[in-house]
Design a protein around this motif. Structure first.
Motif, PDB file in Angstrom:
ATOM      1  N   ILE A  98       0.633  -1.048   0.363  1.00 59.29           N
ATOM      2  CA  ILE A  98       0.050  -0.467   0.057  1.00 59.29           C
ATOM      3  C   ILE A  98       0.594   1.431  -0.378  1.00 59.29           C
ATOM      4  CG2 ILE A  98      -1.825   1.588   1.051  1.00 59.29           C
ATOM      5  CD1 ILE A  98      -2.959  -1.597   2.314  1.00 59.29           C
ATOM      6  N   LYS A  99      -0.054   2.329  -0.869  1.00 52.85           N
ATOM      7  CA  LYS A  99       1.150   3.552  -1.371  1.00 52.85           C
ATOM      8  C   LYS A  99       0.285   4.691  -0.093  1.00 52.85           C
ATOM      9  CE  LYS A  99       4.140   1.991  -5.109  1.00 52.85           C
ATOM     10  NZ  LYS A  99       4.162   2.538  -6.434  1.00 52.85           N
ATOM     11  N   LEU A 100       1.167   5.082   0.519  1.00 54.48           N
ATOM     12  CA  LEU A 100      -0.053   6.025   1.212  1.00 54.48           C
ATOM     13  C   LEU A 100      -0.120   7.945   0.601  1.00 54.48           C
ATOM     14  CD1 LEU A 100       0.033   5.016   4.445  1.00 54.48           C
ATOM     15  CD2 LEU A 100      -1.681   4.769   2.974  1.00 54.48           C
ATOM     16  N   GLY A 101      -0.797   8.692   0.346  1.00 50.18           N
ATOM     17  CA  GLY A 101      -0.164   9.594   0.222  1.00 50.18           C
ATOM     18  C   GLY A 101       0.485  10.780   1.511  1.00 50.18           C
ATOM     19  N   SER A 102      -0.094  12.107   1.353  1.00 51.21           N
ATOM     20  CA  SER A 102       0.809  12.765   2.348  1.00 51.21           C
ATOM     21  C   SER A 102      -0.251  13.097   3.239  1.00 51.21           C
ATOM     22  CB  SER A 102       1.622  13.133   1.459  1.00 51.21           C
ATOM     23  OG  SER A 102       1.229  15.101   0.902  1.00 51.21           O
ATOM     24  N   GLU A 115      -7.005  -3.327   7.434  1.00 53.08           N
ATOM     25  CA  GLU A 115      -6.077  -2.773   7.031  1.00 53.08           C
ATOM     26  C   GLU A 115      -5.798  -1.378   5.987  1.00 53.08           C
ATOM     27  OE1 GLU A 115      -1.437  -4.795   5.561  1.00 53.08           O
ATOM     28  OE2 GLU A 115      -3.491  -6.082   6.173  1.00 53.08           O
ATOM     29  N   ILE A 116      -5.998  -1.191   5.329  1.00 53.06           N
ATOM     30  CA  ILE A 116      -6.230  -0.332   5.076  1.00 53.06           C
ATOM     31  C   ILE A 116      -6.492   1.225   5.588  1.00 53.06           C
ATOM     32  CG2 ILE A 116      -7.256   0.813   3.087  1.00 53.06           C
ATOM     33  CD1 ILE A 116      -7.594  -1.301   1.434  1.00 53.06           C
ATOM     34  N   GLY A 135     -14.257 -14.033   2.496  1.00 58.79           N
ATOM     35  CA  GLY A 135     -14.352 -14.179   3.824  1.00 58.79           C
ATOM     36  C   GLY A 135     -12.893 -13.394   3.441  1.00 58.79           C
ATOM     37  N   VAL A 136     -12.773 -11.454   3.135  1.00 54.16           N
ATOM     38  CA  VAL A 136     -12.467 -10.977   3.140  1.00 54.16           C
ATOM     39  C   VAL A 136     -12.997  -9.476   4.048  1.00 54.16           C
ATOM     40  CG1 VAL A 136     -11.685  -8.632   1.945  1.00 54.16           C
ATOM     41  CG2 VAL A 136     -11.390 -10.692   0.662  1.00 54.16           C
ATOM     42  N   THR A 137     -12.343  -9.824   5.010  1.00 56.17           N
ATOM     43  CA  THR A 137     -12.339  -9.032   6.545  1.00 56.17           C
ATOM     44  C   THR A 137     -11.116  -8.033   6.995  1.00 56.17           C
ATOM     45  OG1 THR A 137     -11.935 -11.081   7.794  1.00 56.17           O
ATOM     46  CG2 THR A 137     -14.275 -10.165   7.114  1.00 56.17           C
ATOM     47  N   ALA A 138      -9.733  -8.717   7.231  1.00 58.02           N
ATOM     48  CA  ALA A 138      -8.393  -8.289   7.565  1.00 58.02           C
ATOM     49  C   ALA A 138      -8.350  -7.109   6.501  1.00 58.02           C
ATOM     50  CB  ALA A 138      -7.876  -9.221   8.317  1.00 58.02           C
TER      51      ALA A 138
END
Length: 229
Positions: free
Chosen positions: A107-111, A138-139, A131-134
């Motif tokens: 994951i690339k984050l902006g400022s 996380e994002i 089954g997508v929960t974590a």
């Protein structure tokens, strides 16, 4: 649903993917995933046209991955091989967008800070179906300035359930009221969810209760971190 009701999400997803060095291809003439037909027992109607049409159109684009920003669509695309056995190659390429970012990319984050308190609602099609929960959490936890608070019963249905909220409005509202109470208990500014139908249902509940809470897909919040450039 994204295209017609929440196009800003589609733009956010494209922005995020391109900032992760992905080439985004959007084939024209892709049809509905077929969920409404299947939900109403239209197995025979959906099998020859919708999955077959979509499989051909999407695979003709020669993608490495097929990414969906709608929990319902993604869950159905992942099960096309139950309708068309030879679709296994297709289904192996399908990812929910949060799942794709966390499992396949860094994951690339902006400022830009997103200064708010957020909680997360697990949609049934994303949590139970895929089954997508974590990954969505996380994002959210990675977004600068965002404070994440887990609500009670985060994976409990909001009462939307497709047209159930229309055909059984009173029962749906009772289920929704319980969801709103759980949301209020953690005093968020934002509710995040990966399902556009859940988003609409929760926004309806928030309006009924007169709350100043906004509802976003996690990717919309991630995209906000890039706004400074």
């Amino acid at each position: 649903m994204t295209n017609m009701v929440n196009p800003s999400l589609g733009h956010a997803v494209i922005d995020v993917l391109e900032r992760h060095d992905c080439e985004v291809v959007i084939p024209t003439n892709v049809q509905c995933c077929g969920t409404p037909h299947l939900a109403y027992g239209g197995y025979g109607d959906s099998r020859p046209f919708l999955p077959g049409h979509n499989i051909k159109l999407l695979l003709d684009a020669q993608p490495d991955f097929i990414v969906a920003d709608c929990a319902t669509c993604g869950g159905t695309l992942k099960e096309y091989d139950k309708l068309i056995p030879e679709a296994e190659t297709f289904t192996k390429k399908v990812y929910d967008i949060s799942e794709f970012l966390v499992n396949r990319l860094d994951i690339k984050l902006g400022s830009k800070l997103v200064e708010a308190v957020a909680t997360y609602h697990d949609s049934c099609h994303l949590s139970r179906g895929q089954g997508v929960t974590a990954q969505p959490r996380e994002i959210l936890k990675s977004i600068p300035g965002l404070v994440f608070r887990e609500m009670p019963e985060a994976d409990r249905c909001c009462g939307g359930a497709g047209s159930f909220c229309i055909t059984h409005y009173d029962v749906s509202s009772l289920i929704l009221d319980r969801k709103i109470r759980n949301i209020k208990s953690v005093a968020p500014d934002i509710v995040a969810t990966g399902c556009p139908a859940c988003k609409m249902q929760i926004e309806h509940g928030i309006a009924r209760h007169g709350l100043a809470i906004r509802v976003f897909h996690p990717l919309e919040l991630l995209a906000q971190t890039y706004k400074d450039g």
